[in-house]
Design a protein around this motif. Sequence first.
Motif, PDB file in Angstrom:
ATOM      1  N   ARG A 148      19.838  -0.510   0.513  1.00 32.55           N
ATOM      2  CA  ARG A 148      19.843  -1.551  -0.516  1.00 32.55           C
ATOM      3  C   ARG A 148      19.525  -2.910   0.082  1.00 32.55           C
ATOM      4  N   GLN A 149      20.128  -3.169   1.204  1.00 24.29           N
ATOM      5  CA  GLN A 149      19.914  -4.464   1.855  1.00 24.29           C
ATOM      6  C   GLN A 149      18.426  -4.665   2.140  1.00 24.29           C
ATOM      7  N   LEU A 150      17.796  -3.647   2.684  1.00 19.89           N
ATOM      8  CA  LEU A 150      16.382  -3.766   3.022  1.00 19.89           C
ATOM      9  C   LEU A 150      15.505  -3.793   1.772  1.00 19.89           C
ATOM     10  N   GLN A 151      15.880  -3.007   0.796  1.00 20.04           N
ATOM     11  CA  GLN A 151      15.115  -2.985  -0.447  1.00 20.04           C
ATOM     12  C   GLN A 151      15.141  -4.362  -1.094  1.00 20.04           C
ATOM     13  N   ARG A 152      16.295  -4.971  -1.027  1.00 20.11           N
ATOM     14  CA  ARG A 152      16.468  -6.294  -1.629  1.00 20.11           C
ATOM     15  C   ARG A 152      15.717  -7.346  -0.829  1.00 20.11           C
ATOM     16  N   ASP A 153      15.943  -7.361   0.478  1.00 20.43           N
ATOM     17  CA  ASP A 153      15.423  -8.444   1.308  1.00 20.43           C
ATOM     18  C   ASP A 153      13.986  -8.242   1.748  1.00 20.43           C
ATOM     19  N   ALA A 154      13.552  -7.009   1.863  1.00 20.95           N
ATOM     20  CA  ALA A 154      12.217  -6.802   2.426  1.00 20.95           C
ATOM     21  C   ALA A 154      11.374  -5.843   1.593  1.00 20.95           C
ATOM     22  N   LYS A 155      11.924  -5.418   0.457  1.00 23.50           N
ATOM     23  CA  LYS A 155      11.140  -4.551  -0.432  1.00 23.50           C
ATOM     24  C   LYS A 155      10.698  -3.279   0.258  1.00 23.50           C
TER      25      LYS A 155
ATOM     26  N   HIS B  24      18.630  -7.464   8.702  1.00 20.99           N
ATOM     27  CA  HIS B  24      18.996  -6.070   8.922  1.00 20.99           C
ATOM     28  C   HIS B  24      20.001  -5.939  10.067  1.00 20.99           C
ATOM     29  N   VAL B  25      19.705  -6.607  11.152  1.00 23.34           N
ATOM     30  CA  VAL B  25      20.625  -6.566  12.287  1.00 23.34           C
ATOM     31  C   VAL B  25      21.996  -7.080  11.871  1.00 23.34           C
ATOM     32  N   ALA B  26      21.998  -8.146  11.107  1.00 18.09           N
ATOM     33  CA  ALA B  26      23.267  -8.702  10.652  1.00 18.09           C
ATOM     34  C   ALA B  26      24.046  -7.678   9.841  1.00 18.09           C
ATOM     35  N   ALA B  27      23.321  -6.953   8.999  1.00 15.85           N
ATOM     36  CA  ALA B  27      23.977  -5.947   8.165  1.00 15.85           C
ATOM     37  C   ALA B  27      24.580  -4.837   9.021  1.00 15.85           C
ATOM     38  N   VAL B  28      23.828  -4.402  10.011  1.00 11.03           N
ATOM     39  CA  VAL B  28      24.324  -3.346  10.900  1.00 11.03           C
ATOM     40  C   VAL B  28      25.564  -3.819  11.636  1.00 11.03           C
ATOM     41  N   ARG B  29      25.490  -5.025  12.143  1.00  3.61           N
ATOM     42  CA  ARG B  29      26.633  -5.619  12.832  1.00  3.61           C
ATOM     43  C   ARG B  29      27.861  -5.659  11.948  1.00  3.61           C
TER      44      ARG B  29
END
Lengths: 167, 167
Positions: B36-43, B123-128
């Motif tokens: 979701r994070q990537l879909q939102r931020d980077a499509k 993305h890195v932030a989300a993983v962290r």
Amino acid sequence: MATKHEDGPRWLSDEEQQVWRTYLQATMLLDDHLDRQLQRDAKLPHLYYALLVQLGEAPRRRLRMTELAKQAKITRSRLSHAIARLEKNGWVRREDCPSDRRGQNAILTERGAEVLAEAAPGHVAAVRQALFDRLTPEQQKSLGEIMKIVAEGLQPCEAGADLPWLR
Amino acid sequence: MATKHEDGPRWLSDEEQQVWRTYLQATMLLDDHLDRQLQRDAKLPHLYYALLVQLGEAPRRRLRMTELAKQAKITRSRLSHAIARLEKNGWVRREDCPSDRRGQNAILTERGAEVLAEAAPGHVAAVRQALFDRLTPEQQKSLGEIMKIVAEGLQPCEAGADLPWLR
DNA sequence: AGGTAGTGCTTGAACTTTCAAGCATGAACG
DNA sequence: CGTTCATGCTTGAAAGTTCAAGCACTACCT
């Protein structure tokens, strides 16, 4: 200057990077492995199997749709489609909820229970062989703790819900 | 009577069962979260992002299709579709392999590299936030070891390939 | 009652993944 | 050469998932 930001975003260290990639590979490989095993032996994907399990353990082999979705950690939409397919196979049937006319119960059929009973041993064996048999008791324990932390960190803040300072 | 079988299949103990369910929930939640994070931020879905990363790290930002598929642990078919979509977006382009006319190289475009650079920090932030920040150093280490064991147990016996007693 | 908002579930379209062929090239052998 | 078999990659259809509406019902407020 009141708040302090990390301008260069905190990257992952080499060790972290290594752990993260291994995690991604391992989870992907394991999920694929189990999916194939179930598809081969029981003609159904892992998630669908999990739904049958949940239903099989529920009080009268039935569960409200929303409740089942919540337990299985999937969207109601996804569940709706999934149950539609399981219903077509005759492993689950639906029933209107008596108390709330909006509601639906998903019910594990006799046939569904049989399929589950046939599939379970092979599935358990696969999980054992791929995971538990390879880990020491300490590692198993550690894995449980780690996953618990991760899962709790990602729940939509429901469970305890004792966070009145957010409402 | 020569070989001995477990007739009643070895079930999972309560502890194991608990660990296994938590594992399933955590991995599902984490994967959904990052998707979701990537879909939102980077499509773009997590897997597609991973492909761009692999390409970005490869020698001349290019990789043979089969090699990329192997690194990403996916089928060639899946990769083929995925690259087709990334190509349509202009983030990757193809090139015939000079040395083997059957071959194709997937190449990260300039535009693709930009998208990657924009998406990476979030993305890195989300993983962290979802994983590393919640674990002690010991747990991180332990997770790495466990996942390494699992991954190696499921590889199609390639890597070392020093198993001549199977051939 | 009537209005409004929220809940429970479904649906169709768009997208992704899998599966089973399929085409073209390369390599080995007669 | 011509066969045969493996390799590299693609394709179309089927299966599964997501997204954005949508319908029906409940709860609450006036």
